[in-house]
Structure formats: structure tokens, C-alpha cells
Design an enzyme around this catalytic site. Structure first.
Site, PDB file in Angstrom:
ATOM      1  N   GLY A 117     -39.267  48.611  65.436  1.00  0.00           N
ATOM      2  CA  GLY A 117     -39.993  47.371  65.377  1.00  0.00           C
ATOM      3  C   GLY A 117     -39.660  46.326  66.482  1.00  0.00           C
ATOM      4  N   GLY A 149     -40.795  42.253  67.953  1.00  0.00           N
ATOM      5  CA  GLY A 149     -41.502  40.944  67.599  1.00  0.00           C
ATOM      6  C   GLY A 149     -40.929  39.838  68.058  1.00  0.00           C
ATOM      7  N   GLY A 150     -41.733  38.514  67.841  1.00  0.00           N
ATOM      8  CA  GLY A 150     -41.181  37.383  68.315  1.00  0.00           C
ATOM      9  C   GLY A 150     -39.717  37.080  67.835  1.00  0.00           C
ATOM     10  N   GLY A 196     -37.321  39.214  67.403  1.00  0.00           N
ATOM     11  CA  GLY A 196     -36.218  40.050  67.561  1.00  0.00           C
ATOM     12  C   GLY A 196     -36.713  41.339  67.678  1.00  0.00           C
ATOM     13  N   THR A 197     -35.569  42.417  67.951  1.00  0.00           N
ATOM     14  CA  THR A 197     -35.805  43.864  68.188  1.00  0.00           C
ATOM     15  C   THR A 197     -35.170  44.600  66.774  1.00  0.00           C
ATOM     16  OG1 THR A 197     -36.358  43.814  70.197  1.00  0.00           O
ATOM     17  CG2 THR A 197     -35.908  45.870  69.322  1.00  0.00           C
ATOM     18  N   VAL A 198     -35.918  45.572  66.191  1.00  0.00           N
ATOM     19  CA  VAL A 198     -35.130  46.114  64.900  1.00  0.00           C
ATOM     20  C   VAL A 198     -35.109  47.420  65.289  1.00  0.00           C
ATOM     21  CG1 VAL A 198     -35.388  46.578  62.558  1.00  0.00           C
ATOM     22  CG2 VAL A 198     -36.413  44.559  63.505  1.00  0.00           C
ATOM     23  N   LYS A 247     -31.271  44.082  63.000  1.00  0.00           N
ATOM     24  CA  LYS A 247     -32.122  43.267  63.732  1.00  0.00           C
ATOM     25  C   LYS A 247     -31.438  42.516  64.831  1.00  0.00           C
ATOM     26  CE  LYS A 247     -35.582  40.569  61.996  1.00  0.00           C
ATOM     27  NZ  LYS A 247     -36.119  39.758  61.332  1.00  0.00           N
ATOM     28  N   ASP A 290     -43.457  33.452  58.553  1.00  0.00           N
ATOM     29  CA  ASP A 290     -44.535  34.257  59.173  1.00  0.00           C
ATOM     30  C   ASP A 290     -44.800  35.457  58.442  1.00  0.00           C
ATOM     31  OD1 ASP A 290     -45.173  35.455  61.343  1.00  0.00           O
ATOM     32  OD2 ASP A 290     -43.781  36.547  62.117  1.00  0.00           O
TER      33      ASP A 290
END
Length: 693
Positions: free
Chosen positions: A370, A372-373, A375-377, A391, A488
Site C-alpha cells: 500500500g 498513500g499520503g 506513508g508506504t506499507v 508502515k 482520513d
């Protein structure tokens, strides 16, 4: 006024489209190798038979000030890098300005198409950058990939702005995916400078080199940003030999078009789009694209470099350990350890950086589940065989850093069946990393909007998942101490476990409700299509901001449509706007799918639509609480499961639920929870693993 799109006719468009075999394999000695201050290295070239292929042709043009500058088509070339296989060029800035004399917004929106060429926009070096005080700009790829994204930038006055900070106040940035050879910029007409033109007349948007940008508050009330390079900004573009798709195929080519001509060179697969690159072999440097272009580095020089490097590594290792210790203290690690020792039974782990690096195979790209704004998972394996989601968070401000340890302590004690469990964290890095339980069956977004038509999901299943997500959010709002605001809420952040039970995720490490009611957040964040309009105006995050976003989720469940359609007309892009218009006209038929109208009762549809309408009220004070939403969804679920039974609206929701309490929050003695058990039509095969953005 309609936006006037300006199409950039450049060599990255037409002239580069000719991807045929090169006329020559080596450049002529008479070829020009310098244009102004820029060195033109093969495979690029100026003049006939001087470049590898037409896509690498450079023209050296004389400007008005009698200075020579290189161009690829109509785009000015700043430099060429053989080692990194990149070029830097100037890209036009799109503008959206209010004209007080005409009372209209004047638009200059640029597109760039290099898809049929050796070039792709660098996803590593560039970011889509938006500047303005009431601006929502979109970036999109061609229909070939369907990529679309957006970036929101707001502010109330110049005192809100900070030089060098591009976090949503006056400036925002977003990353782009790999493989982009085309991009188009547009502005959302709902955001404009007509009311603030005396303070901020123009908004700007451009794909540009991230390192070349440093936000200045003067960009808001002057035209300095657009004037610096005469309406242009540098952008980094990756290039490759794209005649063949791989090194193996290129080497077997019998027509003599293999580009790595130096005997001391090696072939590498392009990491951004199809094709391959050439590099000098280890111990050599120079130009691998020409015969004898790579030259060996002397042994003495290598010994000197190795010795210096060894000493440098020792010094840096000592500095790194000091930095890790400082980060640990800064993020509240000592506070966290003291509380863990004093509070028995606290199931929370503080991981080292080395442990998480090993768990993710050094953050291998194949482990990404994943982005997104926030972070990266990555998927990781810790403690031998325990699957977790790790994350790596985006940057946080100084206040959040100081409170991180205490907030991790609070979040670690949340134990609710509809909230993803926080397992631990890593504090010895600049931006703390979070470790969550791994959830295997994707997201509610995929369940509603996924392309796999074999999955037949009943409406009652979707309603049950929405109900469970509401229970999780209600727990955060009502039973956490202090309350936690998600910030969010969206279907992509509602995960599904092995039994397709909802798990609210990505509520972050710093979304605790402010103790001071007048406290404002430092930046507007969230996801386009779900953002609370009141939050956009006031910058004050409340639990009713989550309620608005949840109202959009209810619309997705009810209509099967995505919250934002960037490819449609501006008046039809927003699902919430279309829905509210339909409700006002008392005609939901155009937005309801046929299987809902044909199979579900009118009372259920009306009830769900009315609940969504209340959640989407422009004023937060008029919206229901998450507790009220949970109660109403419980009533509506009974209508879905047993439509022949008339229910009393005031019936106690707890009597509708089966089983014992399965959730608890272990702070200040508070305990609450819900449990439901139903027979529903679920997919027979689990979806591929995914984690929330």
C-alpha cells in the site's frame, strides 16, 4: 470561462515517436558535442548521423541574447546524465488566475505527451506541485493507464504560511507512478481565487523536480514562482534504449543495433518503462554507448578511495548510533519504556530498525502492499512467523514528534474487533514506523469497485461491513481517552479480515482530538472526494469531519460509484454533490444501480439515503454522531435481513446484535463492544493481500 488547454508540440511528442533502428552505431568525429554550457553526450547528438535514433536528436538554438541553448523539440534541455540515464528539461507551469477586470478565472493548462518516445517522467525525482490558497489541481495520465490524482492547497492568510514547508498550507505535493510518459493538468472549478484575489490572485500546478523546489511565502501574493524561469520549472525525465524490451533480446539482435558498444560495459533493464540502459562495468568510467568509451580506474586511486571510504564509514556509523539514540528520545521512547515497565500486561513491542529491515527484506519493492499520503506499507514477518503490516510514515511536525511516545502508548491499548491492532513501533529513525496486524482480504473499496465480476457480494454484506466500520469509528470517538479522530475515513482504509469483517485502519499516530476546542491543525489532509467542506474552510478537525467522510462511504455502498470522477464534466465529478441534487429533486433513480432498486425495499433505500444526507450536511453541528449512525445502521440492517418485519425506530440497537462483547479499551476502566453473527454471501476465494493507504 472555459479553460484553454495548450498542447506542447515537442520532440517528446512527434519526432521521438520514430523508434526505428539508428542510422549509425557510432557518431561521426565531426559531430558537435557542446551547446552553450551543456555537454551533448552520445547517444544524444546534434546534426545528421550524430545520435542513436531520432528520439535522441538535439537542436542547438540561438536565443535573443545571443546565447546558444539545446532543445529537444520545443523543450529546453538543461543537462544529460549517462550514469543515471536522465535528462533535465524545463516544463511549463499551469496557471489559474482571477482577472478582476473581467470577473473571470483565466486558465493556462499544459499537457505533455512523451509516451511514444525513449522518455518517461521520473517517479523518483519529481513531484506534482500545487501552489495556492484555495486550490485543487489534478494530474492525470492518458486513458492507457487511467492514473489520476489530485492535490489540495489552502490557507486563510499569509500568517498561516511557513517558508520551506509544503504540507498543504499554501503548497502541496504528491508523487507520481512509474511509467508515466504523458500528463495533463487541470484545476477544479470549485476552488478559485475570486474571493481572495487581493491576497492571492493566482494558483499554480506543475510536475517538477522535487529537489529544485523550496516553498516561499512570496509565491502566494506575487507572481515570483511563475516568473523565475519565465513560466517554467525543471523536471527530470528518465530515458532508455526502447528498441528492445530486455537486455537478452537486445544482445541477440542480428541487425547490429545493440547500444552497449564499449567492451567494458554492461546492460541493465530500465526501472521506468520498457527498454534497457548501458553502464560502464565496475572499476570503469566513461561512455558505455561508444566503442572503447569505458576506461579503467587506476589501482592506486582505488586503494585511496577504499581507505577513505572505510574511515568515513566508521565515523558515519558512530554518528548514526548517536542519531538513533536522539531520535528515540525525541519520539518519546523513554516515556514509553517507563510506562511499559509500570503497567503490566501492556502488549506492545518497540522494534529496532534492523528488525524491521530484516522483516521486509530491506524494504523490497515486492513487499509493498500500500502507498498513500501518510506513508508506504510493507508486509513483514516478525518473531519467526507473525505476519504484520509495517508502515513507514510520511514526515510529521515537531509537535507530533514530541508526543509520539505517549500517543503510541494510548493507541497500543485499543482492542476492538473493528479496528486494526497496533502491534508496535520503531522509534530510532527520523520518522517513526508503525507495526500493525496484517489483514489479508483487501479493502472495502476493492470489494465495491473491483473489476473481478466473479465476486457476487450481497447488499446485506456491504451494509454489514459499513455497520462494523461505524462501530470502530464510534469506539475511537466515544470510548478512547482522549478521543481519537481518524482524519482520513474512506473505503480504502476499511480492511477486510479472513471472515470479511471490517477493520478500520490508517487512523494515524497523531489524530488525537485537541484538548483546546480552538486548536487548529497545521495542514488540511485527507482524500479528495471524502473531505469535509467545513474542515476545508476552518482547518479545524472534529469528529464530525469523520462523519462527513463516512457519509461518502454510505453513498459508495448505496450507488456502487466512486466518490470522485476526474474524467467527467466538472459538474458531475463529485458523487456527494450528485447525490444531494438527486435528494433535493426527490429522484434517486439515476444514481442507484438496478440490482439495488430491484432487490431491496424502498424503506431500506430511503433510510440509508436519508442517513447519508444527514452525514453530508454542510454544517458539522447538524450531522449525527457515530453512535447515532451505528444505531440507525443496526435498524436498517434488520430491514435488509428481514424486510417483512416493521421495526420501531427507537428500538434498542443492542437487542438487534447477537453474541457477547468482543472489544475493550483498557484506559480509565472503560469497556465497550459489539458482536454480530449472520449468514451472508461472501466470496469463495480470498482476495489478494492489500493494506490501506
Amino acid at each position: 470561462m472555459d479553460a484553454q488547454f495548450l498542447h506542447l508540440g515537442i520532440g517528446l511528442l512527434v519526432l521521438l515517436a520514430a523508434q526505428h533502428a539508428p542510422a549509425v552505431l557510432i557518431p561521426s568525429p565531426e559531430c558537435q558535442t557542446q551547446c552553450g554550457d551543456v555537454e551533448i553526450q552520445y547517444p544524444f547528438g546534434i546534426g545528421d548521423n550524430c545520435s542513436w535514433s531520432p528520439g535522441f536528436n538535439i537542436s542547438c538554438q540561438v536565443q535573443e541574447d545571443n546565447v546558444h541553448k539545446p532543445f529537444i523539440g520545443d523543450v529546453e534541455l538543461l543537462n544529460i546524465s549517462l550514469i543515471h540515464s536522465t535528462i533535465r528539461v524545463l516544463n511549463h507551469i499551469s496557471t489559474y488566475c482571477y482577472d478582476p477586470s473581467s470577473g473571470l478565472m483565466e486558465t493556462s493548462q499544459w499537457m505533455l505527451n512523451a509516451s511514444s518516445s525513449p522518455y518517461r517522467f521520473s517517479d523518483v525525482d519529481n513531484k506534482f506541485t500545487v501552489i495556492g490558497c484555495n486550490t485543487l489541481a489534478y494530474i492525470m495520465d492518458s486513458d492507457r493507464t487511467g492514473y489520476q490524482s489530485g492535490c489540495v492547497s489552502t490557507c486563510n492568510n499569509q500568517s498561516d504560511l511557513v517558508d520551506g514547508s509544503c504540507s498543504g498550507m499554501g503548497c502541496c505535493q504528491t508523487a507520481i507512478p512509474k511509467g508515466m510518459g504523458y500528463y495533463n493538468v487541470s484545476f477544479d472549478g470549485g476552488f478559485n481565487t475570486s474571493n481572495i484575489w487581493r491576497f492571492s490572485r493566482c494558483s499554480y500546478a506543475v510536475l517538477m523536480e522535487a529537489e529544485a523546489f523550496n516553498f516561499s511565502t512570496t509565491y502566494i501574493n506575487t507572481t515570483k514562482f511563475n516568473d523565475t524561469n519565465i513560466g517554467q520549472a525543471p523536471v527530470v525525465i528518465d530515458w532508455a534504449i526502447r528498441d528492445e524490451t530486455s537486455c537478452e533480446v537486445a544482445k541477440r539482435n542480428q541487425t547490429g543495433t545493440y547500444a552497449c558498444l564499449s567492451s567494458k560495459s554492461e546492460c541493465l533493464v530500465s526501472l521506468n518503462g520498457p527498454g534497457y540502459l548501458c553502464n560502464c562495468s565496475k572499476g570503469y568510467e566513461g561512455n558505455p554507448y561508444v566503442p572503447d568509451g569505458c576506461h579503467g580506474v587506476t589501482v592506486g586511486f582505488l586503494v585511496l578511495v577504499i581507505s577513505a571510504l572505510f574511515g568515513y564509514m566508521i565515523i558515519q556509523k558512530r554518528k548514526l548510533n548517536q542519531v538513533k539514540q536522539e531520535y528515540f528520545r525525541e519520539h518519546g521512547g523513554m516515556i514509553l519504556f517507563e510506562r511499559m515497565r509500570s503497567e503490566k500486561g501492556l502488549a506492545f513491542t518497540v522494534f529496532s530498525e534492523a528488525e524491521l529491515t530484516e522483516a521486509t527484506n530491506n524494504y523490497d519493492k515486492s513487499r509493498i502492499i500500500g502507498k498513500g499520503g501518510h506513508g508506504t506499507v510493507y508486509k513483514g514477518i516478525v518473531k519467526g512467523n507473525m505476519s504484520v503490516a509495517i508502515k513507514r510514515c510520511a514526515l510529521i511536525d515537531e509537535r507530533q514528534k514530541k508526543e509520539f511516545g505517549q500517543e503510541m502508548l494510548i493507541l497500543s491499548q485499543i482492542n476492538h474487533k473493528n479496528i486494526v491492532k497496533l502491534v508496535g513501533c520503531c522509534l530510532e529513525v527520523e520518522v517513526p514506523m508503525l507495526v500493525y496486524e496484517f489483514i489479508p482480504n483487501g479493502t472495502l473499496f476493492e470489494l465495491i469497485h473491483g473489476k473481478n465480476q466473479a465476486l457476487q457480494i450481497s447488499f446485506s454484506t456491504l451494509l454489514r461491513i459499513a455497520h462494523e466500520a461505524a462501530e470502530g469509528l464510534n469506539f475511537l470517538h466515544s470510548y478512547a481517552s482522549p478521543p481519537i479522530i481518524h482524519g482520513d475515513v474512506k473505503t480504502a482504509n476499511i480492511l477486510l479480515d479472513e471472515n470479511y469483517m471490517a477493520k478500520v485502519s490508517d487512523f494515524g499516530a497523531s489524530m488525537l482530538a485537541p484538548s483546546d476546542k480552538e486548536q487548529y491543525v497545521t495542514m488540511v489532509q485527507g482524500t479528495c472526494g471524502y473531505l469535509d467542506p467545513e474542515y476545508m474552510q476552518t482547518c479545524q478537525l472534529t469528529d464530525k469531519s469523520d462523519v462527513y467522510s463516512f457519509g461518502v462511504i454510505l453513498l459508495e455502498v448505496l450507488t456502487g460509484q466512486e466518490p470522485l470522477k476526474l474524467d467527467g464534466p466538472e459538474t458531475k465529478r463529485s458523487l456527494s454533490s450528485n447525490f444531494l441534487i438527486a435528494m433535493k429533486e426527490n429522484n434517486l433513480d439515476p444514481i442507484l444501480p438496478s440490482h439495488i432498486k430491484g432487490q431491496e425495499s424502498n424503506e431500506l433505500i430511503r433510510g440509508l439515503a436519508q442517513l447519508a444526507k444527514q452525514c453530508l450536511d454542510m454544517s458539522g453541528i447538524n450531522r449525527p454522531s457515530m453512535k447515532e449512525i451505528v444505531d440507525e445502521l443496526g435498524r436498517l440492517r434488520k430491514l435488509s435481513l428481514h424486510p417483512w418485519v416493521q421495526l420501531d425506530v427507537e428500538m434498542d440497537t443492542q437487542n438487534l446484535l447477537d453474541g457477547a462483547s468482543t472489544a475493550s479499551f483498557q484506559i480509565e476502566g472503560a469497556t465497550t463492544g459489539y458482536s454480530t453473527q449472520e449468514s451472508e454471501n461472501l466470496p469463495m476465494n480470498p482476495r489478494s493481500s492489500y493494506y490501506a493507504r
